[in-house]
Design an enzyme around this catalytic site. Structure first.
Site, PDB file in Angstrom:
ATOM      1  N   ASP A 219       0.985  -1.248  -0.081  1.00  0.00           N
ATOM      2  CA  ASP A 219      -0.017  -0.057   0.118  1.00  0.00           C
ATOM      3  C   ASP A 219       0.955   1.227  -0.098  1.00  0.00           C
ATOM      4  OD1 ASP A 219      -2.622   1.179  -0.040  1.00  0.00           O
ATOM      5  OD2 ASP A 219      -2.552   1.559   2.192  1.00  0.00           O
ATOM      6  N   SER A 243      -7.657   5.811  -0.517  1.00  0.00           N
ATOM      7  CA  SER A 243      -7.822   4.584  -1.007  1.00  0.00           C
ATOM      8  C   SER A 243      -8.992   4.057  -0.776  1.00  0.00           C
ATOM      9  CB  SER A 243      -6.632   3.603  -0.265  1.00  0.00           C
ATOM     10  OG  SER A 243      -5.409   4.049  -0.436  1.00  0.00           O
ATOM     11  N   GLN A 293      -5.494  -1.627  -7.138  1.00  0.00           N
ATOM     12  CA  GLN A 293      -6.106  -0.639  -6.172  1.00  0.00           C
ATOM     13  C   GLN A 293      -6.974   0.479  -7.067  1.00  0.00           C
ATOM     14  OE1 GLN A 293      -3.905   2.341  -3.745  1.00  0.00           O
ATOM     15  NE2 GLN A 293      -4.426   0.946  -2.164  1.00  0.00           N
TER      16      GLN A 293
END
Length: 305
Positions: A219, A243, A293
């Site tokens: 991440d 996110s 993502q």
């Protein structure tokens, strides 16, 4: 969720929190009841939680409920609410299935009585089979490259002070960008970004732990690939960046305390959202993970001074 145009004080899903260089304690979870586990707060944390830590702890909790011969091979997570970096997180596990070769788990991360993340994870026994993979991109190796802290010092006049101070903090993952540019600063469009990553200290010889550690590191800055396509960055003013979800596919064993190449790009942005992909290779060129993502990249109305 997080906004990247605020001071980087551990409140962004795409930046790792400050704290002890040792990553292992951050990833550990404590069993408090059948199918319930507790993850520690961010060491020296403040503001919003780092999304990678929540994902990694959720995976660590799920791993504790599956036989060791079935390593995790994929996870799909949705961020629903911002986490509180100063508080521990409770993880509730649903043991959906234990089949002949696969097992599936659902995890809900809870803070202040409300879910902050939902995650589904799948586990698979090791089997023989067909094999192919994409090639590792032709980029400089990690030796001789400067890490983000060193780049911030080299480009001190171009990196906002808040970001320089953030980068000086101890973090468990070292990041060495393949292209030497000022970290977190607008420097023109880029089609893709690639960085070398590894833990700052050695980790135990536990293959499952290294997979959990990669979930943490995956991440780090991935959503930035959708920004750099447009010549902007996390430091750009009047942007709301957060996110929304995160998915990982793991393809084999590796070590997070050895250099891994994280190659990232963005295939689409629109409607205030950006979609990003990542590939993670060992130094020898073996593809060990794919990541995806989607995030919020909303342009906001400038505030009047």
């Amino acid at each position: 969720m997080s906004t990247a145009n605020r001071a980087p004080a551990g409140d962004d899903h795409n930046r790792a929190p400050a704290g002890d260089d040792q990553l292992t304690p951050i990833l550990d979870v404590e069993r408090v009841e059948d199918n319930f586990f507790l993850g520690i707060a961010t060491p020296e944390g403040r503001g919003r939680s780092f999304g990678g830590q929540v994902i990694a702890q959720a995976l660590a909790a799920a791993v504790r409920t599956v036989d060791a011969d079935r390593p995790p091979h994929s996870l799909h997570a949705y961020f629903m609410r911002p986490g509180d970096a100063t508080k521990p997180v409770l993880y509730r596990i649903e043991r959906d299935r234990d089949g002949g070769s696969f097992a599936t788990r659902r995890v809900v991360a809870i803070q202040h009585g409300q879910p902050i993340l939902n995650m589904a994870a799948s586990f698979h026994v090791e089997e023989a089979g067909l094999h192919h993979q994409s090639d590792m991109p032709d980029v400089p190796g990690p030796d001789g490259l400067r890490n983000e802290q060193e780049l911030a010092e080299a480009f001190e006049d171009k990196v906002p002070r808040a970001y320089r101070n953030f980068l000086k903090m101890k973090r468990p993952i070292e990041v060495r960008p393949c292209e030497e540019r000022p970290p977190y600063f607008d420097t023109g469009p880029m089609e893709r970004q690639a960085v070398w990553i590894r833990t700052r200290t050695a980790m135990p010889d536990d293959t499952l732990l290294h997979r959990v550690a990669l979930a943490y590191a995956s991440d780090l800055g991935l959503l930035g690939a959708s920004l750099t396509r447009h010549g902007i960055s996390f430091a750009t003013r009047d942007m709301m960046i957060a996110s929304l979800d995160h998915a990982i596919w793991l393809h084999g064993d590796f070590r997070m305390d050895e250099w891994l190449l994280y190659d990232m790009d963005s295939t689409w942005t629109g409607g205030a959202r950006g979609f990003c992909r990542g590939r993670i290779f060992t130094r020898e060129g073996r593809l060990v993970a794919n990541v995806a993502q989607e995030g919020l990249i909303r342009q906001t109305t400038p505030k009047e001074s």
